[in-house]
Design a protein around this motif. Structure first.
Motif, mmCIF file in Angstrom:
data_model
loop_
_atom_site.group_PDB
_atom_site.id
_atom_site.type_symbol
_atom_site.label_atom_id
_atom_site.label_comp_id
_atom_site.label_asym_id
_atom_site.label_seq_id
_atom_site.Cartn_x
_atom_site.Cartn_y
_atom_site.Cartn_z
ATOM 1 N N GLN A 34 -45.733 41.791 53.580
ATOM 2 C CA GLN A 34 -46.460 42.239 52.446
ATOM 3 C C GLN A 34 -47.115 41.175 51.807
ATOM 4 N N GLN A 35 -46.815 39.895 52.205
ATOM 5 C CA GLN A 35 -47.627 38.791 51.601
ATOM 6 C C GLN A 35 -48.762 38.477 52.387
ATOM 7 N N TYR A 36 -48.805 38.751 53.735
ATOM 8 C CA TYR A 36 -50.086 38.599 54.623
ATOM 9 C C TYR A 36 -51.018 39.787 54.097
ATOM 10 N N LEU A 37 -50.465 41.129 53.967
ATOM 11 C CA LEU A 37 -51.407 42.134 53.779
ATOM 12 C C LEU A 37 -52.085 41.847 52.315
ATOM 13 N N ASP A 38 -51.378 41.330 51.332
ATOM 14 C CA ASP A 38 -52.004 40.863 50.123
ATOM 15 C C ASP A 38 -53.145 39.760 50.348
ATOM 16 N N GLU A 39 -53.069 38.775 51.227
ATOM 17 C CA GLU A 39 -53.754 37.683 51.355
ATOM 18 C C GLU A 39 -54.908 38.363 52.051
ATOM 19 N N LEU A 40 -54.639 39.071 53.079
ATOM 20 C CA LEU A 40 -55.936 39.922 54.125
ATOM 21 C C LEU A 40 -56.839 40.444 52.758
ATOM 22 N N CYS A 41 -56.113 41.208 51.820
ATOM 23 C CA CYS A 41 -56.881 41.952 51.111
ATOM 24 C C CYS A 41 -57.683 41.024 50.188
ATOM 25 N N GLU A 42 -57.340 39.924 49.573
ATOM 26 C CA GLU A 42 -57.659 38.842 48.846
ATOM 27 C C GLU A 42 -58.934 38.200 49.450
ATOM 28 N N GLY A 43 -58.730 38.155 50.905
ATOM 29 C CA GLY A 43 -59.639 37.420 51.575
ATOM 30 C C GLY A 43 -60.753 38.247 51.867
ATOM 31 N N LYS A 44 -60.737 39.511 51.550
ATOM 32 C CA LYS A 44 -61.605 40.751 51.917
ATOM 33 C C LYS A 44 -61.770 41.070 53.282
ATOM 34 N N PHE A 45 -60.707 40.880 54.065
ATOM 35 C CA PHE A 45 -60.530 41.091 55.452
ATOM 36 C C PHE A 45 -59.999 42.671 55.549
ATOM 37 N N LEU A 46 -59.293 43.090 54.460
ATOM 38 C CA LEU A 46 -58.756 44.468 54.372
ATOM 39 C C LEU A 46 -58.999 44.827 52.897
ATOM 40 N N ALA A 47 -59.174 46.235 52.921
ATOM 41 C CA ALA A 47 -59.470 47.072 51.777
ATOM 42 C C ALA A 47 -58.410 47.654 51.352
ATOM 43 N N LYS A 48 -57.658 47.430 50.181
ATOM 44 C CA LYS A 48 -56.492 48.270 49.760
ATOM 45 C C LYS A 48 -56.895 49.679 49.053
ATOM 46 N N ILE A 49 -56.320 50.714 49.382
ATOM 47 C CA ILE A 49 -56.549 51.946 48.879
ATOM 48 C C ILE A 49 -55.194 52.536 48.288
ATOM 49 N N ASP A 50 -55.541 52.779 46.992
ATOM 50 C CA ASP A 50 -54.044 53.612 46.371
ATOM 51 C C ASP A 50 -54.626 54.963 46.085
#
Length: 184
Positions: free
Chosen positions: A49-65
């Motif tokens: 979960q920490q890595y997913l958040d960090e990847l989103c913060e770094g704009k490597f992933l987009a979070k979709i809710d």
């Protein structure tokens, strides 16, 4: 463990996440990525979960809710990073991931998908769409016009709860030329 080893493990784990999300149909739900990671013992839940958040913060992933489901999709920056650094994922781990993804895709391909939705065309006219699919095969794709939002909601709810039985009755009624079998 030295800071260099920690940095390498951190980068490897983030690349693993990018690799999995890239190789699945986007968007990928948090539940699915968690299942794949934990079943294959690739990292623990908290780090995941920490890595997913960090990847989103770094704009490597987009979070979709959407639809109360947290999902992720890989960004162009994530794809580029993965392209450059895929070789940092150990071959054995990559092989385990590929095997898990193949199993998931096979099970997904054979999964029956029941869909129901409606749209307002004008006041007191709604088009209801009902479908049953398995992989790329569509068993039924039915559209009908109804006169109220309430009826459209009832039809969608009934389809979601009884689609298999309703499909059988429709098929039987359409193929039976002898009697009025539909009302029974």
């Amino acid at each position: 463990m030295s800071s260099i080893e920690n940095s390498r493990e951190l980068a490897e784990n983030k690349l693993i996440l990018l690799y999995i999300i890239h190789n699945l149909e986007s968007p990928v739900t948090n539940l699915l990525i968690t299942k794949i990671i934990l079943e294959n013992k690739l990292m623990n839940y908290i780090f995941l979960q920490q890595y997913l958040d960090e990847l989103c913060e770094g704009k490597f992933l987009a979070k979709i809710d959407a639809d109360e489901k947290l999902s992720y999709s890989i960004s162009p920056a994530g794809k580029q990073s993965l392209e450059y650094f895929t070789s940092l994922i150990p071959a054995g781990i990559k092989a385990r991931i590929d095997e898990a993804l193949i199993k998931y895709k096979k099970s997904k391909k054979n999964e029956i998908n029941i869909q129901s939705d409606f749209v307002a065309v004008k006041e007191n006219e709604y088009i209801v769409s009902l479908r049953i699919c398995e992989g790329s095969f569509t068993y039924i794709d039915l559209k009908m016009s109804v006169g109220s939002r309430n009826d459209a909601n009832k039809i969608c709810d009934n389809w979601a709860q009884n689609s298999e039985k309703l499909y059988s009755r429709i098929l039987s009624a359409l193929t039976d030329t002898g009697s009025d079998n539909f009302g029974k």
